[in-house]
Write a protein that holds these residues in place. Structure first.
Motif, PDB file in Angstrom:
ATOM      1  N   LEU A  96       0.804  -1.221   0.000  1.00  9.09           N
ATOM      2  CA  LEU A  96       0.000   0.000   0.000  1.00  9.09           C
ATOM      3  C   LEU A  96       0.836   1.270   0.000  1.00  9.09           C
ATOM      4  CD1 LEU A  96      -2.684  -1.067   2.637  1.00  9.09           C
ATOM      5  CD2 LEU A  96      -2.820  -1.229   0.158  1.00  9.09           C
ATOM      6  N   ARG A  97       2.150   1.126  -0.266  1.00 16.21           N
ATOM      7  CA  ARG A  97       2.994   2.313  -0.215  1.00 16.21           C
ATOM      8  C   ARG A  97       2.526   3.375  -1.198  1.00 16.21           C
ATOM      9  NH1 ARG A  97       9.161   1.256  -1.301  1.00 16.21           N
ATOM     10  NH2 ARG A  97       8.222   0.523  -3.263  1.00 16.21           N
ATOM     11  N   GLY A  98       2.295   2.977  -2.455  1.00 17.74           N
ATOM     12  CA  GLY A  98       1.829   3.945  -3.449  1.00 17.74           C
ATOM     13  C   GLY A  98       0.454   4.482  -3.110  1.00 17.74           C
ATOM     14  N   ILE A  99      -0.416   3.595  -2.615  1.00 19.51           N
ATOM     15  CA  ILE A  99      -1.767   4.037  -2.261  1.00 19.51           C
ATOM     16  C   ILE A  99      -1.729   5.049  -1.118  1.00 19.51           C
ATOM     17  CG2 ILE A  99      -4.000   3.268  -1.376  1.00 19.51           C
ATOM     18  CD1 ILE A  99      -3.566   0.643  -2.820  1.00 19.51           C
ATOM     19  N   SER A 100      -0.876   4.759  -0.115  1.00 22.59           N
ATOM     20  CA  SER A 100      -0.797   5.663   1.028  1.00 22.59           C
ATOM     21  C   SER A 100      -0.210   7.013   0.618  1.00 22.59           C
ATOM     22  CB  SER A 100       0.046   5.034   2.142  1.00 22.59           C
ATOM     23  OG  SER A 100       1.370   4.788   1.705  1.00 22.59           O
ATOM     24  N   ASP A 101       0.795   6.991  -0.296  1.00 23.20           N
ATOM     25  CA  ASP A 101       1.358   8.253  -0.775  1.00 23.20           C
ATOM     26  C   ASP A 101       0.292   9.086  -1.480  1.00 23.20           C
ATOM     27  OD1 ASP A 101       3.797   7.550   0.220  1.00 23.20           O
ATOM     28  OD2 ASP A 101       4.638   6.909  -1.704  1.00 23.20           O
ATOM     29  N   ASN A 102      -0.489   8.430  -2.353  1.00 21.63           N
ATOM     30  CA  ASN A 102      -1.533   9.151  -3.072  1.00 21.63           C
ATOM     31  C   ASN A 102      -2.630   9.625  -2.129  1.00 21.63           C
ATOM     32  OD1 ASN A 102      -0.452   8.985  -5.696  1.00 21.63           O
ATOM     33  ND2 ASN A 102      -1.197   6.901  -5.928  1.00 21.63           N
ATOM     34  N   PHE A 103      -2.943   8.802  -1.113  1.00 23.19           N
ATOM     35  CA  PHE A 103      -3.972   9.196  -0.148  1.00 23.19           C
ATOM     36  C   PHE A 103      -3.537  10.432   0.624  1.00 23.19           C
ATOM     37  CE2 PHE A 103      -5.523   9.012   4.246  1.00 23.19           C
ATOM     38  CZ  PHE A 103      -6.882   9.117   4.029  1.00 23.19           C
ATOM     39  N   ALA A 104      -2.287  10.404   1.143  1.00 27.38           N
ATOM     40  CA  ALA A 104      -1.785  11.556   1.894  1.00 27.38           C
ATOM     41  C   ALA A 104      -1.705  12.796   1.015  1.00 27.38           C
ATOM     42  CB  ALA A 104      -0.413  11.228   2.487  1.00 27.38           C
ATOM     43  N   SER A 105      -1.246  12.614  -0.225  1.00 30.92           N
ATOM     44  CA  SER A 105      -1.170  13.756  -1.146  1.00 30.92           C
ATOM     45  C   SER A 105      -2.567  14.279  -1.471  1.00 30.92           C
ATOM     46  CB  SER A 105      -0.452  13.345  -2.433  1.00 30.92           C
ATOM     47  OG  SER A 105       0.868  12.920  -2.171  1.00 30.92           O
ATOM     48  N   GLY A 106      -3.540  13.353  -1.590  1.00 32.07           N
ATOM     49  CA  GLY A 106      -4.911  13.770  -1.850  1.00 32.07           C
ATOM     50  C   GLY A 106      -5.482  14.603  -0.717  1.00 32.07           C
ATOM     51  N   VAL A 107      -5.146  14.233   0.526  1.00 31.08           N
ATOM     52  CA  VAL A 107      -5.609  15.018   1.674  1.00 31.08           C
ATOM     53  C   VAL A 107      -5.040  16.430   1.610  1.00 31.08           C
ATOM     54  CG1 VAL A 107      -5.522  15.219   4.188  1.00 31.08           C
ATOM     55  CG2 VAL A 107      -5.957  12.997   3.136  1.00 31.08           C
ATOM     56  N   VAL A 108      -3.743  16.532   1.283  1.00 32.56           N
ATOM     57  CA  VAL A 108      -3.107  17.857   1.192  1.00 32.56           C
ATOM     58  C   VAL A 108      -3.733  18.684   0.071  1.00 32.56           C
ATOM     59  CG1 VAL A 108      -0.950  19.063   0.727  1.00 32.56           C
ATOM     60  CG2 VAL A 108      -0.937  17.011   2.156  1.00 32.56           C
ATOM     61  N   LEU A 109      -3.941  18.055  -1.084  1.00 31.60           N
ATOM     62  CA  LEU A 109      -4.513  18.786  -2.221  1.00 31.60           C
ATOM     63  C   LEU A 109      -5.910  19.303  -1.908  1.00 31.60           C
ATOM     64  CD1 LEU A 109      -3.401  16.535  -5.233  1.00 31.60           C
ATOM     65  CD2 LEU A 109      -2.618  18.849  -4.722  1.00 31.60           C
ATOM     66  N   GLN A 110      -6.708  18.472  -1.238  1.00 26.38           N
ATOM     67  CA  GLN A 110      -8.085  18.869  -0.973  1.00 26.38           C
ATOM     68  C   GLN A 110      -8.202  19.788   0.227  1.00 26.38           C
ATOM     69  OE1 GLN A 110     -11.108  15.820  -1.426  1.00 26.38           O
ATOM     70  NE2 GLN A 110      -9.623  14.466  -2.390  1.00 26.38           N
ATOM     71  N   LEU A 133     -11.672  15.062  -8.113  1.00 25.50           N
ATOM     72  CA  LEU A 133     -10.586  14.952  -7.150  1.00 25.50           C
ATOM     73  C   LEU A 133     -10.942  13.826  -6.201  1.00 25.50           C
ATOM     74  CD1 LEU A 133     -10.130  18.761  -6.303  1.00 25.50           C
ATOM     75  CD2 LEU A 133      -8.541  17.373  -7.622  1.00 25.50           C
ATOM     76  N   ASN A 134     -10.131  12.766  -6.185  1.00 22.90           N
ATOM     77  CA  ASN A 134     -10.407  11.661  -5.277  1.00 22.90           C
ATOM     78  C   ASN A 134      -9.170  11.307  -4.482  1.00 22.90           C
ATOM     79  OD1 ASN A 134      -8.824   9.778  -6.930  1.00 22.90           O
ATOM     80  ND2 ASN A 134     -10.558   9.780  -8.335  1.00 22.90           N
ATOM     81  N   SER A 135      -9.228  10.237  -3.698  1.00 25.76           N
ATOM     82  CA  SER A 135      -8.128   9.876  -2.811  1.00 25.76           C
ATOM     83  C   SER A 135      -6.925   9.329  -3.552  1.00 25.76           C
ATOM     84  CB  SER A 135      -8.600   8.840  -1.782  1.00 25.76           C
ATOM     85  OG  SER A 135      -9.077   7.672  -2.433  1.00 25.76           O
ATOM     86  N   ARG A 136      -7.057   9.018  -4.834  1.00 20.59           N
ATOM     87  CA  ARG A 136      -5.947   8.433  -5.588  1.00 20.59           C
ATOM     88  C   ARG A 136      -5.390   9.355  -6.660  1.00 20.59           C
ATOM     89  NH1 ARG A 136      -9.021   3.335  -7.684  1.00 20.59           N
ATOM     90  NH2 ARG A 136     -10.572   4.993  -7.816  1.00 20.59           N
ATOM     91  N   ALA A 137      -6.239  10.134  -7.315  1.00 19.25           N
ATOM     92  CA  ALA A 137      -5.765  10.858  -8.486  1.00 19.25           C
ATOM     93  C   ALA A 137      -6.574  12.126  -8.712  1.00 19.25           C
ATOM     94  CB  ALA A 137      -5.844   9.963  -9.726  1.00 19.25           C
ATOM     95  N   PRO A 151      -1.747  10.746 -10.719  1.00 20.66           N
ATOM     96  CA  PRO A 151      -1.636  10.373  -9.297  1.00 20.66           C
ATOM     97  C   PRO A 151      -1.437  11.609  -8.427  1.00 20.66           C
ATOM     98  CG  PRO A 151      -0.287   8.929 -10.670  1.00 20.66           C
ATOM     99  CD  PRO A 151      -0.773  10.039 -11.565  1.00 20.66           C
ATOM    100  N   ASN A 152      -2.093  11.613  -7.276  1.00 19.72           N
ATOM    101  CA  ASN A 152      -1.998  12.766  -6.384  1.00 19.72           C
ATOM    102  C   ASN A 152      -0.557  13.069  -5.999  1.00 19.72           C
ATOM    103  OD1 ASN A 152      -4.781  13.256  -6.271  1.00 19.72           O
ATOM    104  ND2 ASN A 152      -5.070  11.742  -4.663  1.00 19.72           N
ATOM    105  N   SER A 153       0.232  12.018  -5.752  1.00 23.55           N
ATOM    106  CA  SER A 153       1.613  12.231  -5.330  1.00 23.55           C
ATOM    107  C   SER A 153       2.429  12.918  -6.416  1.00 23.55           C
ATOM    108  CB  SER A 153       2.264  10.892  -4.949  1.00 23.55           C
ATOM    109  OG  SER A 153       2.206   9.978  -6.036  1.00 23.55           O
ATOM    110  N   SER A 154       2.175  12.579  -7.688  1.00 23.12           N
ATOM    111  CA  SER A 154       2.920  13.218  -8.775  1.00 23.12           C
ATOM    112  C   SER A 154       2.486  14.666  -8.959  1.00 23.12           C
ATOM    113  CB  SER A 154       2.732  12.433 -10.075  1.00 23.12           C
ATOM    114  OG  SER A 154       1.391  12.519 -10.539  1.00 23.12           O
ATOM    115  N   VAL A 155       1.194  14.942  -8.775  1.00 24.69           N
ATOM    116  CA  VAL A 155       0.716  16.325  -8.892  1.00 24.69           C
ATOM    117  C   VAL A 155       1.313  17.191  -7.790  1.00 24.69           C
ATOM    118  CG1 VAL A 155      -1.325  17.813  -8.786  1.00 24.69           C
ATOM    119  CG2 VAL A 155      -1.422  15.641 -10.020  1.00 24.69           C
ATOM    120  N   LEU A 156       1.351  16.642  -6.566  1.00 24.91           N
ATOM    121  CA  LEU A 156       1.882  17.410  -5.436  1.00 24.91           C
ATOM    122  C   LEU A 156       3.392  17.546  -5.507  1.00 24.91           C
ATOM    123  CD1 LEU A 156       0.819  18.802  -2.856  1.00 24.91           C
ATOM    124  CD2 LEU A 156       1.375  16.710  -1.617  1.00 24.91           C
TER     125      LEU A 156
END
Length: 271
Positions: A96-110, A133-137, A151-156
């Motif tokens: 879940l490393r990638g999922i967690s990164d995208n989730f955390a980045s999604g929280v920051v973005l939103q 805007l969702n928890s992944r992308a 992916p949220n992590s790449s956008v952030l």
């Protein structure tokens, strides 16, 4: 039988204690989920998916603690339980490393709102309108109708350009003008007037005509104007048509383009 099962010390009071622990865990889990649900509702910008995931993770965490307490009451050896928990945690981190990164980045973005649904953005070399805007992308729709999931992590973690935040966007076209009887000032006024009259060009910001090249037999100017962020392609096309028609009506040979090619290594004799 496994050693940890044989080590269990089960009697009536132990069973009662386990039942009480499980019932207490059920009550605490419900209260915790309700509390977290109220808490995340107060956080602006979080999507429903992120809120549901936060509530579920809270419930799972409480149940893990409650099950651990119940096993301790039964006298189970803690070491095997810890070993299994550690293995599962390592697997979860790797999977879940990638999922967690995208989730955390999604929280920051939103939470920070650098982009909103309906904005036109550029990120990772892709330009499009944000449709979700969702928890992944961050989901974009490009000008040619494609749907792109960034992916949220790449956008952030990369450069993010919000073309809509200012409320307007600047466009430009290049005009290559041949020999003409009109003076430089007359040509500039003709270009400004034609551009201002094109459909979609904002009137509150003035049109700017910058000279790029001036020679006895030719000239190149860059015309800059403002338009709605989502109407760039249509407005640039309208400006190209308006300029081409206005220059042709005055007998001025010209080439108008919104996508100028790279300059040649040697200067041409014509335009």
């Amino acid at each position: 039988m496994p050693e940890w099962v044989q080590s269990l010390d089960i009697d009536g009071w132990t069973v009662l204690g386990v039942l009480v622990a499980l019932v207490a865990t059920w009550i605490i889990a419900r209260l915790s989920r309700a509390g977290v649900a109220k808490l995340v509702d107060r956080v602006p910008g979080l999507s429903d998916g992120i809120k549901v995931l936060a509530v579920r993770l809270t419930g799972y965490g409480v149940w893990l603690i409650g099950i651990g307490v119940a096993l301790a009451l039964l006298g189970a050896s803690v070491q095997p339980v810890l070993a299994v928990a550690l293995i599962l945690a390592v697997i979860a981190v790797l999977v879940l490393r990638g999922i967690s990164d995208n989730f955390a980045s999604g929280v920051v973005l939103q939470a920070r709102h650098p982009v909103d649904v309906g904005d036109e953005i550029t990120s990772g070399g892709v330009t499009g309108v944000v449709i979700e805007l969702n928890s992944r992308a961050v989901v974009l729709q490009t000008a040619d109708g494609r749907i792109v999931h960034l992916p949220n992590s790449s956008v952030l973690g990369s450069t993010l350009v919000n073309n809509s935040r200012h409320g307007s966007q600047r466009g430009e076209v290049e005009v290559r003008i041949g020999r003409s009887e009109l003076s430089h000032d007359e040509l500039r006024e003709l270009v400004e007037t034609a551009t201002e009259g094109a459909a979609g060009v904002h009137r509150k910001e003035r049109v700017i005509v910058r000279s790029v090249l001036r020679a006895p037999d030719r000239g190149v100017v860059l015309v800059q104007f403002w338009h709605h962020p989502l109407h760039g392609v249509a407005v640039r096309a309208a400006v190209v048509d308006a300029l081409a028609e206005a220059l042709a009506d005055r007998g001025v040979p010209a080439v108008v383009t919104s996508d100028p090619p790279p300059p040649p290594l040697a200067g041409p004799t014509g335009f």
